[in-house]
Design an enzyme around this catalytic site. Structure first.
Site, mmCIF file in Angstrom:
data_model
loop_
_atom_site.group_PDB
_atom_site.id
_atom_site.type_symbol
_atom_site.label_atom_id
_atom_site.label_comp_id
_atom_site.label_asym_id
_atom_site.label_seq_id
_atom_site.Cartn_x
_atom_site.Cartn_y
_atom_site.Cartn_z
ATOM 1 N N HIS B 6 0.820 -1.210 0.000
ATOM 2 C CA HIS B 6 0.000 0.000 0.000
ATOM 3 C C HIS B 6 0.856 1.263 0.000
ATOM 4 O O HIS B 6 1.242 1.774 1.063
ATOM 5 C CB HIS B 6 -0.917 -0.016 1.222
ATOM 6 C CG HIS B 6 -1.986 1.033 1.212
ATOM 7 N ND1 HIS B 6 -2.994 1.080 2.159
ATOM 8 C CD2 HIS B 6 -2.227 2.077 0.379
ATOM 9 C CE1 HIS B 6 -3.785 2.109 1.905
ATOM 10 N NE2 HIS B 6 -3.332 2.733 0.837
ATOM 11 N N HIS B 8 1.029 5.135 -2.224
ATOM 12 C CA HIS B 8 0.513 6.025 -3.271
ATOM 13 C C HIS B 8 1.593 7.044 -3.613
ATOM 14 O O HIS B 8 2.411 7.419 -2.759
ATOM 15 C CB HIS B 8 -0.743 6.760 -2.793
ATOM 16 C CG HIS B 8 -1.837 5.860 -2.334
ATOM 17 N ND1 HIS B 8 -2.514 5.023 -3.186
ATOM 18 C CD2 HIS B 8 -2.389 5.659 -1.100
ATOM 19 C CE1 HIS B 8 -3.438 4.353 -2.499
ATOM 20 N NE2 HIS B 8 -3.376 4.723 -1.232
ATOM 21 N N ALA B 71 -4.345 8.417 -3.785
ATOM 22 C CA ALA B 71 -5.764 8.065 -3.664
ATOM 23 C C ALA B 71 -6.637 9.302 -3.476
ATOM 24 O O ALA B 71 -7.708 9.417 -4.084
ATOM 25 C CB ALA B 71 -5.950 7.104 -2.497
ATOM 26 N N SER B 72 -6.178 10.231 -2.655
ATOM 27 C CA SER B 72 -7.028 11.395 -2.377
ATOM 28 C C SER B 72 -7.193 12.279 -3.608
ATOM 29 O O SER B 72 -8.130 13.072 -3.690
ATOM 30 C CB SER B 72 -6.453 12.205 -1.221
ATOM 31 O OG SER B 72 -5.192 12.736 -1.574
ATOM 32 N N HIS B 177 -10.664 1.464 -2.114
ATOM 33 C CA HIS B 177 -10.054 2.707 -1.615
ATOM 34 C C HIS B 177 -10.833 3.915 -2.129
ATOM 35 O O HIS B 177 -10.837 4.199 -3.318
ATOM 36 C CB HIS B 177 -8.594 2.796 -2.070
ATOM 37 C CG HIS B 177 -7.726 3.602 -1.150
ATOM 38 N ND1 HIS B 177 -8.052 4.892 -0.762
ATOM 39 C CD2 HIS B 177 -6.575 3.302 -0.523
ATOM 40 C CE1 HIS B 177 -7.104 5.331 0.062
ATOM 41 N NE2 HIS B 177 -6.208 4.396 0.230
ATOM 42 N N TYR B 193 -12.008 7.393 4.657
ATOM 43 C CA TYR B 193 -11.239 6.184 4.328
ATOM 44 C C TYR B 193 -11.651 5.013 5.231
ATOM 45 O O TYR B 193 -11.927 3.912 4.766
ATOM 46 C CB TYR B 193 -9.726 6.429 4.525
ATOM 47 C CG TYR B 193 -9.020 7.205 3.441
ATOM 48 C CD1 TYR B 193 -9.702 8.047 2.572
ATOM 49 C CD2 TYR B 193 -7.644 7.105 3.280
ATOM 50 C CE1 TYR B 193 -9.030 8.761 1.596
ATOM 51 C CE2 TYR B 193 -6.962 7.810 2.299
ATOM 52 C CZ TYR B 193 -7.662 8.652 1.462
ATOM 53 O OH TYR B 193 -6.985 9.358 0.500
ATOM 54 N N HIS B 222 -6.067 0.082 5.446
ATOM 55 C CA HIS B 222 -6.154 0.685 6.781
ATOM 56 C C HIS B 222 -6.607 -0.358 7.798
ATOM 57 O O HIS B 222 -7.531 -0.143 8.584
ATOM 58 C CB HIS B 222 -7.090 1.904 6.767
ATOM 59 C CG HIS B 222 -6.940 2.729 5.515
ATOM 60 N ND1 HIS B 222 -7.887 2.745 4.519
ATOM 61 C CD2 HIS B 222 -5.925 3.494 5.073
ATOM 62 C CE1 HIS B 222 -7.457 3.513 3.522
ATOM 63 N NE2 HIS B 222 -6.279 3.980 3.822
ATOM 64 N N GLU B 283 1.211 2.487 3.728
ATOM 65 C CA GLU B 283 0.602 3.709 3.195
ATOM 66 C C GLU B 283 1.640 4.836 3.143
ATOM 67 O O GLU B 283 1.273 6.001 3.061
ATOM 68 C CB GLU B 283 -0.594 4.112 4.068
ATOM 69 C CG GLU B 283 -1.730 4.819 3.361
ATOM 70 C CD GLU B 283 -2.833 5.240 4.347
ATOM 71 O OE1 GLU B 283 -2.877 4.718 5.464
ATOM 72 O OE2 GLU B 283 -3.647 6.101 3.978
ATOM 73 N N ARG B 289 2.206 11.757 8.577
ATOM 74 C CA ARG B 289 3.596 11.953 8.159
ATOM 75 C C ARG B 289 4.570 12.185 9.296
ATOM 76 O O ARG B 289 5.769 12.271 9.091
ATOM 77 C CB ARG B 289 3.661 13.122 7.176
ATOM 78 C CG ARG B 289 2.687 12.938 6.033
ATOM 79 C CD ARG B 289 3.144 13.565 4.760
ATOM 80 N NE ARG B 289 2.265 13.154 3.661
ATOM 81 C CZ ARG B 289 2.448 13.493 2.407
ATOM 82 N NH1 ARG B 289 3.463 14.251 2.076
ATOM 83 N NH2 ARG B 289 1.622 13.073 1.457
#
Lengths: 347, 347
Positions: B6, B8, B71-72, B177, B193, B222, B283, B289
């Site tokens: 996972h 992105h 994804a966002s 997702h 999510y 998730h 992720e 972060r």
């Protein structure tokens, strides 16, 4: 004393549903409107509880249930504000009768007459009636009166503030609780309920609602949805967004119940969330009615899971089973002292 | 080998967003449409990864990331099907370039050109192109292309079946997702999510999709949303509804990643969900972060949480870190053997 903060009248006598059926039928055919209130005798109420909630209280060793109308039946999306007003009154009056018949076993929490697109302030009258006339100690607040379409503003929006002002004035909390879903994506008890819990928490995390209302209190049911499992995610998001640490953010305002139906889940909850923010709850008789073949006990016998955890101090145990409920729902103290009844609350 | 299922491309060069901005501007002013594709050099790609995903792979000791567009940013709710088609192609082509530049570090998964109200079958062409021409090994499937209004049919509805037929034919799975939320109730990474994960699981639980498609495979990211925390609830609901036991229901079809950002959450996941149904994922670089001040390590360094758990057998550890990814995304074996590139996949 063991206080179960989360019980709905899921076993109400059929007269209640007959009233509701007539009310819904009248939406298209006014001649079918119910004549008068739900026809239910005291004996029917006793019968509906003796072999269900009361039996389970005795068997499991719990004392008092904070009791409200069936959440899935609130269905605020059906009809309009008048429909919701009449239906809420019927449901709340029935809870009041339960509390009068069994003042040692039940204390009332009200359903609010919410309706999609209607300002939450329209609920103030029924909240006030429930608290001051019926002796109720809190309310269930639906963050999505549309039933799965999520058309209302977030719980942190100022549209909710008039209702919050009344809650603070009356010193009653709200359990954040959606109702049934009319969106085929969301199974009610398996998805919509849990999603709403998670959603509400994240709304609280991202806004300054509790700066505006330091005394406002919410219970997020079903163990806080996904939140304790993703506590690291929420701590990290709060940090990235320069929000306060979670423990500080929820301290006086956000509480989770223990409606988590397996040992490992409850262990996580107690490990992660401060004991001051956990209220014992079972949702009994509710979403899951069966016996767990792995344990031989009811899935929703959440007291057993708590009893199995040795690492909780006695002081924390008392908080979770009783003290926190008395703190979050302070009117319970008067209700239990006086027998939960009648119009002692007026004025 | 350690495969992170996972990741992105959250650090894509600014040329990609410039393309998107022009595309969105053109929705109201066609003269502002982007001329040609996103202008991004190979050096910009390298720079965007060297100090982010590649650095973190090295530091954390992981090898390959199953990599997909941010994804966002999919934002299927913006524009129409043509908007989504063009945007998906740009994003997927960029992932393909990443995989060509770093064939040992990244294997591609595609964004689908979904659009609200448009049949999922319109996504088949891009899925096929991504797999057969770009060498991708799976797709991200958005259960709510409306971005928080949940207007699409459930994932178990027959409207999705043509896409599922193609997935089975190509032997590729989908990660369920969602993208960003345009509903103010739902914070994207904190609520939308997680809710989507929980929602999808419950949809799978209540229908016979996997009887119709025994070889169809979904990854619920998730950590499965709220599901492992509420495993008892889901076991109980399945039992009440006369559905198969959860282990049986998910065995060959539903998998959870390990994107849960604290030790206690990962411990719960590994205790509750069969090891055969867990894929290592982080992720990274993604939703959270920061560094956890309690541990001194990144919240999303999920490998550390797994490494800390002594009770997992070596065999299960290999499954979670590598074997299950090879089973669920079987095309990864060919991609890694051949260097993940080009049009080796045609035919």
């Amino acid at each position: 004393m063991i206080i179960d903060c989360h019980g709905h009248y899921t076993t109400a006598p059929t007269g209640l549903q007959a009233y509701r059926d007539a009310q819904i039928a009248a939406l298209t055919d006014p001649s079918r409107a119910p004549s008068g209130g739900a026809a239910i005798s005291d004996d029917e109420i006793r019968e509906s509880l003796e072999n269900a909630q009361l039996k389970l209280q005795r068997e499991r060793g719990t004392d008092v249930t904070i009791f409200s109308p069936r959440a899935s039946a609130m269905a605020h999306h059906i009809g309009d504000a008048a429909t919701s007003r009449d239906w809420s009154r019927q449901c709340n009056d029935l809870i009041h009768r339960v509390c009068r018949l069994y003042p040692d076993n039940f204390v009332g929490v009200c359903q609010l007459p919410q309706s999609p697109g209607v300002p939450p302030s329209t609920c103030i009258a029924e909240l006030e009636r429930s608290v001051t006339e019926l002796g109720f100690i809190g309310c269930n607040l639906n963050p999505d009166p549309s039933g799965g379409h999520w058309t209302a503003p977030p719980l942190t929006d100022r549209a909710w503030y008039p209702l919050y002002e009344k809650m603070v004035e009356l010193d009653v909390p709200a359990m954040v609780h959606v109702s049934s879903s009319c969106n085929p994506n969301f199974h009610a008890t398996g998805a919509h309920y849990i999603n709403a819990d998670t959603t509400a928490f994240m709304q609280f995390l991202t806004a300054d609602l509790f700066k505006d209302f330091p005394a406002l209190r919410f219970i997020i049911p079903h163990g806080g949805g996904a939140v304790p499992y993703h506590w690291g995610r929420y701590r990290g998001l709060a940090q990235d967004m320069k929000r306060p640490p979670l423990g500080e953010l929820i301290r006086h305002n956000v509480f989770f119940d223990t409606c988590v139906y397996h040992q490992a889940g409850i262990e996580l909850l107690l490990k992660i969330v401060p004991a001051d923010n956990i209220l014992f709850g079972s949702e009994m008789v509710g979403a899951v009615r069966g016996v767990d073949p792995e344990t031989g006990h009811y899935f929703d016998d959440t007291k057993r899971y708590l009893d199995n955890i040795r690492s909780v101090s006695d002081a924390d145990r008392v908080k979770i089973f009783e003290g926190n409920a008395r703190k979050v729902y302070p009117r319970i103290n008067r209700a239990l002292a006086s027998g939960s009844g009648e119009s002692r609350w007026v004025g």
